[in-house]
Scaffold this motif. Sequence first.
Motif, mmCIF file in Angstrom:
data_model
loop_
_atom_site.group_PDB
_atom_site.id
_atom_site.type_symbol
_atom_site.label_atom_id
_atom_site.label_comp_id
_atom_site.label_asym_id
_atom_site.label_seq_id
_atom_site.Cartn_x
_atom_site.Cartn_y
_atom_site.Cartn_z
ATOM 1 N N LEU A 122 -11.696 6.462 -3.876
ATOM 2 C CA LEU A 122 -11.315 5.331 -3.036
ATOM 3 C C LEU A 122 -10.742 5.823 -1.706
ATOM 4 O O LEU A 122 -10.367 6.982 -1.567
ATOM 5 N N SER A 123 -10.685 4.928 -0.740
ATOM 6 C CA SER A 123 -10.118 5.290 0.562
ATOM 7 C C SER A 123 -8.607 5.500 0.425
ATOM 8 O O SER A 123 -7.976 5.010 -0.506
ATOM 9 N N GLU A 124 -8.043 6.216 1.392
ATOM 10 C CA GLU A 124 -6.619 6.518 1.338
ATOM 11 C C GLU A 124 -5.731 5.272 1.379
ATOM 12 O O GLU A 124 -4.769 5.179 0.615
ATOM 13 N N PRO A 125 -6.024 4.288 2.261
ATOM 14 C CA PRO A 125 -5.182 3.084 2.251
ATOM 15 C C PRO A 125 -5.236 2.331 0.921
ATOM 16 O O PRO A 125 -4.222 1.855 0.424
ATOM 17 N N LEU A 126 -6.401 2.262 0.330
ATOM 18 C CA LEU A 126 -6.535 1.581 -0.957
ATOM 19 C C LEU A 126 -5.822 2.362 -2.057
ATOM 20 O O LEU A 126 -5.170 1.777 -2.928
ATOM 21 N N ALA A 127 -5.923 3.686 -2.014
ATOM 22 C CA ALA A 127 -5.225 4.520 -2.995
ATOM 23 C C ALA A 127 -3.714 4.364 -2.850
ATOM 24 O O ALA A 127 -2.983 4.327 -3.851
ATOM 25 N N ALA A 128 -3.225 4.276 -1.616
ATOM 26 C CA ALA A 128 -1.799 4.072 -1.385
ATOM 27 C C ALA A 128 -1.352 2.723 -1.936
ATOM 28 O O ALA A 128 -0.291 2.618 -2.564
ATOM 29 N N PHE A 129 -2.162 1.694 -1.731
ATOM 30 C CA PHE A 129 -1.840 0.372 -2.277
ATOM 31 C C PHE A 129 -1.811 0.413 -3.802
ATOM 32 O O PHE A 129 -0.918 -0.162 -4.422
ATOM 33 N N ILE A 130 -2.763 1.087 -4.405
ATOM 34 C CA ILE A 130 -2.793 1.208 -5.872
ATOM 35 C C ILE A 130 -1.561 1.971 -6.365
ATOM 36 O O ILE A 130 -0.973 1.625 -7.396
ATOM 37 N N GLY A 131 -1.175 3.008 -5.625
ATOM 38 C CA GLY A 131 0.026 3.749 -5.986
ATOM 39 C C GLY A 131 1.258 2.876 -5.979
ATOM 40 O O GLY A 131 2.081 2.924 -6.903
ATOM 41 N N LEU A 132 1.411 2.070 -4.944
ATOM 42 C CA LEU A 132 2.551 1.149 -4.876
ATOM 43 C C LEU A 132 2.451 0.070 -5.946
ATOM 44 O O LEU A 132 3.454 -0.294 -6.570
ATOM 45 N N ALA A 133 1.250 -0.434 -6.170
ATOM 46 C CA ALA A 133 1.059 -1.477 -7.181
ATOM 47 C C ALA A 133 1.318 -0.953 -8.587
ATOM 48 O O ALA A 133 1.697 -1.720 -9.477
ATOM 49 N N SER A 134 1.139 0.348 -8.795
ATOM 50 C CA SER A 134 1.388 0.915 -10.122
ATOM 51 C C SER A 134 2.863 0.873 -10.493
ATOM 52 O O SER A 134 3.216 0.997 -11.670
ATOM 53 N N LEU A 135 3.729 0.693 -9.512
ATOM 54 C CA LEU A 135 5.156 0.616 -9.794
ATOM 55 C C LEU A 135 5.563 -0.730 -10.389
ATOM 56 O O LEU A 135 6.580 -0.819 -11.067
ATOM 57 N N VAL A 136 4.770 -1.758 -10.145
ATOM 58 C CA VAL A 136 5.097 -3.083 -10.673
ATOM 59 C C VAL A 136 5.144 -3.070 -12.204
ATOM 60 O O VAL A 136 6.137 -3.505 -12.797
ATOM 61 N N PRO A 137 4.101 -2.549 -12.890
ATOM 62 C CA PRO A 137 4.206 -2.500 -14.361
ATOM 63 C C PRO A 137 5.344 -1.602 -14.849
ATOM 64 O O PRO A 137 6.002 -1.914 -15.843
ATOM 65 N N TYR A 138 5.589 -0.506 -14.136
ATOM 66 C CA TYR A 138 6.659 0.398 -14.563
ATOM 67 C C TYR A 138 8.011 -0.293 -14.506
ATOM 68 O O TYR A 138 8.775 -0.277 -15.477
ATOM 69 N N TYR A 139 8.327 -0.916 -13.378
ATOM 70 C CA TYR A 139 9.624 -1.567 -13.256
ATOM 71 C C TYR A 139 9.708 -2.819 -14.130
ATOM 72 O O TYR A 139 10.789 -3.189 -14.585
ATOM 73 N N THR A 140 8.589 -3.469 -14.410
ATOM 74 C CA THR A 140 8.573 -4.584 -15.360
ATOM 75 C C THR A 140 8.922 -4.080 -16.754
ATOM 76 O O THR A 140 9.724 -4.694 -17.463
ATOM 77 N N LEU A 141 8.326 -2.958 -17.149
ATOM 78 C CA LEU A 141 8.633 -2.353 -18.440
ATOM 79 C C LEU A 141 10.100 -1.935 -18.509
ATOM 80 O O LEU A 141 10.774 -2.159 -19.518
#
Length: 139
Positions: free
Chosen positions: A101-120
């Motif tokens: 994936l492109s770098e901006p999309l990968a960065a967004f996915i990286g940030l979005a991956s924190l949502v499930p972690y902090y929810t857990l």
Amino acid sequence: MANTISHVGVIDSIENEIVHVRIIQHSACSSCKLSSYCTSAESKEKMIDVYTNEATRFSVGENVNVIAASSVGIKAVVYGFVVPLVVMMLSIIIALLLFGLSEPLAAFIGLASLVPYYTLLYMLRSRLQKVLVFQIEKP
């Protein structure tokens, strides 16, 4: 006590077995004699919830010491900062290398991956309260 973190605070309120303590956390330079002339000296007011069976021993407005083992601080930093950083970096690396994936999309996915972690983390807060324990004592 060796290897402990201690703060002086004032009891703000008491509910059942929870004592709410207000502490003032000072920056390292706030004890400097010139701190009143410097803008970098700062202090923050924090609320700490101490779970204790002896809440009836304390009264609102009383000065107390809030104590935690230094390992509690280390665990809190690991759960709050280290693990999320690893999760985010792994998500970005996987998005870039495995999926191309492109770098901006990968960065967004990286940030979005924190949502499930902090929810857990939020869902497991009752377990964390048993691991990250504060104690309270009269000075």
